[in-house]
Design an enzyme around this catalytic site. Structure first.
Site, mmCIF file in Angstrom:
data_model
loop_
_atom_site.group_PDB
_atom_site.id
_atom_site.type_symbol
_atom_site.label_atom_id
_atom_site.label_comp_id
_atom_site.label_asym_id
_atom_site.label_seq_id
_atom_site.Cartn_x
_atom_site.Cartn_y
_atom_site.Cartn_z
ATOM 1 N N LYS A 1 0.835 -1.203 0.000
ATOM 2 C CA LYS A 1 0.000 0.000 0.000
ATOM 3 C C LYS A 1 0.872 1.256 0.000
ATOM 4 O O LYS A 1 0.568 2.220 -0.699
ATOM 5 C CB LYS A 1 -0.974 -0.015 1.184
ATOM 6 C CG LYS A 1 -2.116 -0.984 0.882
ATOM 7 C CD LYS A 1 -3.136 -1.082 1.969
ATOM 8 C CE LYS A 1 -4.228 -2.054 1.532
ATOM 9 N NZ LYS A 1 -4.928 -2.676 2.631
ATOM 10 N N LYS B 1 -9.354 -2.992 -5.593
ATOM 11 C CA LYS B 1 -10.070 -1.718 -5.515
ATOM 12 C C LYS B 1 -9.089 -0.576 -5.283
ATOM 13 O O LYS B 1 -9.293 0.527 -5.738
ATOM 14 C CB LYS B 1 -11.075 -1.767 -4.359
ATOM 15 C CG LYS B 1 -12.168 -2.795 -4.575
ATOM 16 C CD LYS B 1 -13.257 -2.680 -3.541
ATOM 17 C CE LYS B 1 -12.970 -3.332 -2.209
ATOM 18 N NZ LYS B 1 -13.054 -4.777 -2.141
ATOM 19 N N LYS C 1 -2.457 -7.747 -9.857
ATOM 20 C CA LYS C 1 -3.576 -8.179 -9.001
ATOM 21 C C LYS C 1 -4.728 -7.181 -9.085
ATOM 22 O O LYS C 1 -4.543 -5.981 -8.913
ATOM 23 C CB LYS C 1 -3.108 -8.252 -7.535
ATOM 24 C CG LYS C 1 -4.255 -8.486 -6.540
ATOM 25 C CD LYS C 1 -3.813 -8.281 -5.103
ATOM 26 C CE LYS C 1 -4.763 -7.480 -4.241
ATOM 27 N NZ LYS C 1 -6.062 -7.967 -3.920
HETATM 28 P P1 ADP Z 1 -9.355 -5.224 -2.714
HETATM 29 O O1 ADP Z 1 -7.946 -5.704 -2.842
HETATM 30 O O2 ADP Z 1 -9.978 -5.002 -4.041
HETATM 31 O O3 ADP Z 1 -9.498 -4.034 -1.786
HETATM 32 P P2 ADP Z 1 -10.347 -6.721 -0.514
HETATM 33 O O4 ADP Z 1 -9.032 -6.430 0.137
HETATM 34 O O5 ADP Z 1 -11.564 -6.134 0.092
HETATM 35 O O6 ADP Z 1 -10.209 -6.345 -2.054
HETATM 36 O O7 ADP Z 1 -10.519 -8.268 -0.633
HETATM 37 C C1 ADP Z 1 -11.650 -9.041 -0.294
HETATM 38 C C2 ADP Z 1 -11.323 -10.491 -0.574
HETATM 39 O O8 ADP Z 1 -11.147 -10.687 -1.981
HETATM 40 C C3 ADP Z 1 -10.006 -10.956 0.086
HETATM 41 O O9 ADP Z 1 -10.160 -12.289 0.513
HETATM 42 C C4 ADP Z 1 -9.021 -10.876 -1.024
HETATM 43 O O10 ADP Z 1 -7.949 -11.782 -0.852
HETATM 44 C C5 ADP Z 1 -9.875 -11.269 -2.222
HETATM 45 N N1 ADP Z 1 -9.311 -10.678 -3.427
HETATM 46 C C6 ADP Z 1 -9.194 -9.356 -3.702
HETATM 47 N N2 ADP Z 1 -8.611 -9.162 -4.886
HETATM 48 C C7 ADP Z 1 -8.332 -10.395 -5.385
HETATM 49 C C8 ADP Z 1 -7.718 -10.875 -6.574
HETATM 50 N N3 ADP Z 1 -7.302 -10.030 -7.499
HETATM 51 N N4 ADP Z 1 -7.601 -12.203 -6.734
HETATM 52 C C9 ADP Z 1 -8.044 -13.074 -5.795
HETATM 53 N N5 ADP Z 1 -8.628 -12.682 -4.651
HETATM 54 C C10 ADP Z 1 -8.775 -11.381 -4.434
#
Ligand code: ADP
Ligand code: TRP
Length: 318
Positions: A109, A191, A188
């Site tokens: 981050k 959001k 990856k």
């Molecule tokens: P973001 O990274 O978009 O903010 P979150 O951190 O809220 O998403 O993630 C919510 C869930 O979705 C977590 O278990 C995270 O590991 C999974 N996740 C988020 N992005 C991915 C991705 N690109 N591939 C697989 N799993 C993901």
């Protein structure tokens, strides 16, 4: 067996969230008791805008239920469980700084330009409180969250060593086929990184996002390698095995452009989420159902959390 996972309302639910966490969690919930929640305290680390946060919490709730949450699932907002910050503090006092300094999530981050507030640094302790307060056994997450679940396990062990065997050691569960869903830039999907493709939205805009996925500059005629292409990686999530084989063969033989592949990808995506789109439209007209779903979840989550907190308060001398 208790299954637990959370999702931040820091944006709109995307394909990575669905395949990385939501789908595996909903599948696992058939084998045990599932606790799924909207991690709104976590979202505060990156979203200091009250109106946006309120709206996104609501959207995540509607979208998650639309994707097939059953009424047996304990689905709630993290901030409805008021003893979570209390446990976070207690766990902070058994968490060595070094454990948090090693976390990739924090470093990633910062590398993406987020300013390092204390919440961002202490994020894994809050997550440990989420996991440990419900004595969760299995935590289905995407690969990026694996280390955080391991930190929770480590914190539980340290707590138990000091105060007695109260906390359950959780196990992360990662689905290898969807461990890291790529975004439109091939990195990856997240959001936080602005490279997402949302589950729901305007057809034209979503199609545009699919068409913008980065590929190499091979010409239409040239043979291509499906395994290194994000379009193919995404296609594998939606398509049936025979469709996947056909696309792989098309890549390898040449005369098949990325534009063709993206179009086919969009079509399978659109069909895949069709029933969920219909359900979502219904829910938007019945927000009372969504609110009641979350209220029931919060009641159950609080009941379970309070039981653990009682044991914890006693054991630490408070
Ligand atoms: P973001 O990274 O978009 O903010 P979150 O951190 O809220 O998403 O993630 C919510 C869930 O979705 C977590 O278990 C995270 O590991 C999974 N996740 C988020 N992005 C991915 C991705 N690109 N591939 C697989 N799993 C993901
Ligand atoms: N940190 C997780 C993410 O960004 C969300 C989350 C918060 C979570 N608390 C959790 C996931 C507890 C699993 C268990 O994806």
């Amino acid at each position: 067996m208790r299954i637990l996972s959370g999702i931040q309302p820091s944006g709109t639910i995307h394909i990575g969230n669905y395949f990385g966490m939501m789908k595996p969690a909903m599948e696992l919930s058939k084998k045990g008791e599932a606790y799924l929640f909207i991690a709104d305290y976590h979202a505060l680390t990156v979203l200091p805008e009250p109106e946006k946060l309120r709206g996104r919490i609501r959207n995540v709730a509607v979208d998650f239920i639309a994707c097939g949450l059953t009424e047996e699932t304990v689905f709630f907002r993290q901030s409805d469980v008021r003893c979570i910050p209390e446990l976070t503090w207690i766990l902070s006092c058994v968490t060595p700084m070094g454990l948090l300094e090693r976390c990739h999530g924090y470093k990633d981050k910062l590398a993406h330009g987020l300013s390092p507030n204390h919440g961002l640094f202490a994020y894994p302790v809050l997550m440990a409180a989420d996991i440990l307060i419900y004595k969760s056994n299995i935590v289905p997450v995407g690969k990026d969250q694996k280390q955080h679940v391991e930190v929770a396990r480590d914190i539980a062990q340290r707590f138990n060593n000091k105060y007695g065997e109260i906390l359950v050691l959780p196990e992360p569960q990662i689905r290898e086929d969807a461990a890291l869903v790529p975004g439109t830039d091939g990195q990856k999907m997240s959001k936080t990184y602005g490279n997402t493709i949302e589950l729901f939205g305007n057809e034209k805009e979503l199609k545009k996002k699919f068409m913008s996925i980065v590929t190499d500059c091979k010409t239409l005629e040239e043979p291509k390698d499906p395994e290194t292409c994000p379009v193919f990686t995404l296609y594998k999530l939606f398509a049936a095995n025979d469709q996947i084989e056909v696309m792989a063969a098309n890549y390898r033989k040449g005369g098949y452009g990325y534009g063709h592949a993206k179009k086919e990808l969009f079509d399978v995506f659109w069909e895949y989420f069709r029933p969920f789109r219909t359900r979502r439209e219904e829910l938007l007209k019945d927000m009372g159902y969504v609110d009641a779903f979350l209220r029931r979840g919060a009641e159950k989550a609080n009941e379970t959390a309070e039981k653990t907190m009682k044991q914890i308060r006693e054991s630490i001398g408070l």
